[in-house]
Design a protein around this motif. Structure first.
Motif, mmCIF file in Angstrom:
data_model
loop_
_atom_site.group_PDB
_atom_site.id
_atom_site.type_symbol
_atom_site.label_atom_id
_atom_site.label_comp_id
_atom_site.label_asym_id
_atom_site.label_seq_id
_atom_site.Cartn_x
_atom_site.Cartn_y
_atom_site.Cartn_z
ATOM 1 N N ALA A 1 0.777 -1.104 -0.098
ATOM 2 C CA ALA A 1 0.031 -0.149 -0.017
ATOM 3 C C ALA A 1 0.839 1.191 0.129
ATOM 4 O O ALA A 1 0.269 2.154 -0.317
ATOM 5 C CB ALA A 1 -0.931 0.217 1.058
ATOM 6 N N VAL A 2 1.970 1.118 0.373
ATOM 7 C CA VAL A 2 3.051 2.386 0.477
ATOM 8 C C VAL A 2 3.680 2.433 -0.886
ATOM 9 O O VAL A 2 4.180 3.774 -1.494
ATOM 10 C CB VAL A 2 3.955 2.000 1.370
ATOM 11 N N LEU B 1 3.094 7.035 4.749
ATOM 12 C CA LEU B 1 2.344 6.283 4.218
ATOM 13 C C LEU B 1 2.345 4.772 4.965
ATOM 14 O O LEU B 1 1.065 4.336 5.545
ATOM 15 C CB LEU B 1 2.324 5.885 2.869
ATOM 16 N N LEU B 2 3.639 4.369 5.460
ATOM 17 C CA LEU B 2 3.601 3.161 6.109
ATOM 18 C C LEU B 2 3.218 3.394 7.559
ATOM 19 O O LEU B 2 2.474 2.466 7.869
ATOM 20 C CB LEU B 2 5.173 2.962 6.278
ATOM 21 N N GLU B 3 3.407 4.636 8.143
ATOM 22 C CA GLU B 3 2.854 4.902 9.604
ATOM 23 C C GLU B 3 1.260 4.692 9.329
ATOM 24 O O GLU B 3 0.680 4.087 10.129
ATOM 25 C CB GLU B 3 3.089 6.323 9.800
ATOM 26 N N LEU B 4 0.594 5.222 8.396
ATOM 27 C CA LEU B 4 -0.901 5.258 8.140
ATOM 28 C C LEU B 4 -1.181 3.727 8.016
ATOM 29 O O LEU B 4 -2.140 3.359 8.701
ATOM 30 C CB LEU B 4 -1.110 5.811 7.116
ATOM 31 N N ALA B 5 -0.486 2.941 7.194
ATOM 32 C CA ALA B 5 -0.793 1.694 7.028
ATOM 33 C C ALA B 5 -0.873 0.777 8.247
ATOM 34 O O ALA B 5 -1.675 -0.169 8.523
ATOM 35 C CB ALA B 5 0.073 1.119 5.814
ATOM 36 N N LEU B 6 0.243 1.167 9.005
ATOM 37 C CA LEU B 6 0.435 0.298 10.309
ATOM 38 C C LEU B 6 -0.750 0.604 11.115
ATOM 39 O O LEU B 6 -1.215 -0.200 11.965
ATOM 40 C CB LEU B 6 1.866 0.643 10.894
ATOM 41 N N TRP B 7 -0.884 1.960 11.431
ATOM 42 C CA TRP B 7 -2.139 2.390 12.297
ATOM 43 C C TRP B 7 -3.215 1.867 11.761
ATOM 44 O O TRP B 7 -4.061 1.008 12.841
ATOM 45 C CB TRP B 7 -2.204 3.738 12.101
ATOM 46 N N GLN B 8 -3.602 1.661 10.690
ATOM 47 C CA GLN B 8 -4.925 0.931 10.053
ATOM 48 C C GLN B 8 -5.083 -0.651 10.317
ATOM 49 O O GLN B 8 -6.024 -0.894 10.631
ATOM 50 C CB GLN B 8 -5.049 1.398 8.556
ATOM 51 N N ALA B 9 -3.688 -0.971 10.316
ATOM 52 C CA ALA B 9 -3.727 -2.405 10.755
ATOM 53 C C ALA B 9 -3.691 -2.628 12.369
ATOM 54 O O ALA B 9 -3.687 -3.998 12.639
ATOM 55 C CB ALA B 9 -2.373 -2.773 10.059
ATOM 56 N N GLY B 10 -3.599 -1.534 12.949
ATOM 57 C CA GLY B 10 -3.960 -1.695 14.528
ATOM 58 C C GLY B 10 -2.542 -1.794 15.312
ATOM 59 O O GLY B 10 -2.763 -1.954 16.538
#
Length: 196
Positions: free
Chosen positions: A37-38, A118-127
């Motif tokens: 996603a990044v 973007l990786l921060e957001l992806a990690l956040w969305q993954a919990g």
């Protein structure tokens, strides 16, 4: 806070830096899945001017020793720099610009920062909880060396990643912290008669 029906906008609007994360971490396989996603990050001429370095286990001790060397800190036997141990997983973000006549280095550094966010957001969305940390010693010779950076590369800091304490997560869900007023960030091109 305004809530969005779109899950991507919702994740963006509710993202928070988590300074104290727990011991659980995503596996390398899970990181690779999130990185899918990044990789579409805005990237002029598709130069891919960034890379990530995963630090786990003893890697964090080596980073602490490099930070101490950079700071001129000498510790007693058995003591160590605890800063890199604030998370079980650190992800170093490296800007790795390529020579290109149409894409200046600053633009490529912006791409690397965009990929990190973007990786921060992806990690956040993954919990996962994430905190992007930097510091004055980030690009000191000792710290650069322990990461194996080339002369043209620059370390943008580390994402500290781990689980989110359930009480903190509940507090986040109850939070009514208002979003910043977006009007302060949106301007318009000056009119010709107002330009000196």
């Amino acid at each position: 806070m305004r809530f969005f029906s779109d899950p991507v906008l919702q994740a963006m609007a509710t993202r928070r830096s988590v300074s104290k994360v727990g011991p659980g971490t995503p596996t390398d396989a899970e990181l690779l899945e999130l990185l899918a996603a990044v990789t579409p990050v805005a990237d002029h001429k598709a130069l891919r001017p960034w890379r990530l370095i995963v630090l786990r286990g003893g890697d964090r001790k080596r980073l602490g020793e490099a930070l101490d060397e950079a700071a001129g800190v000498v510790r007693e036997e058995g003591d160590y720099n605890r800063k890199p141990f604030r998370a079980e997983l650190l992800i170093a973000v490296v800007a790795s610009p390529k020579e290109h006549p149409k894409v200046p280095a600053w633009e490529q550094h912006a791409t690397a920062a965009g990929a990190a966010h973007l990786l921060e957001l992806a990690l956040w969305q993954a919990g996962w909880g994430v905190m992007w940390r930097t510091g004055l010693l980030t690009n000191s010779p000792a710290v650069r060396s322990v990461h194996g950076l080339a002369a043209h590369e620059e370390l943008k800091g580390w994402l500290y990643v781990g689980t989110i304490d359930e009480s903190f997560r509940a507090r986040l869900l109850r939070s009514n912290r208002p979003a910043l007023d977006p009007r302060q960030f949106l301007g318009h091109f000056p009119q010709e008669d107002s330009i000196d």
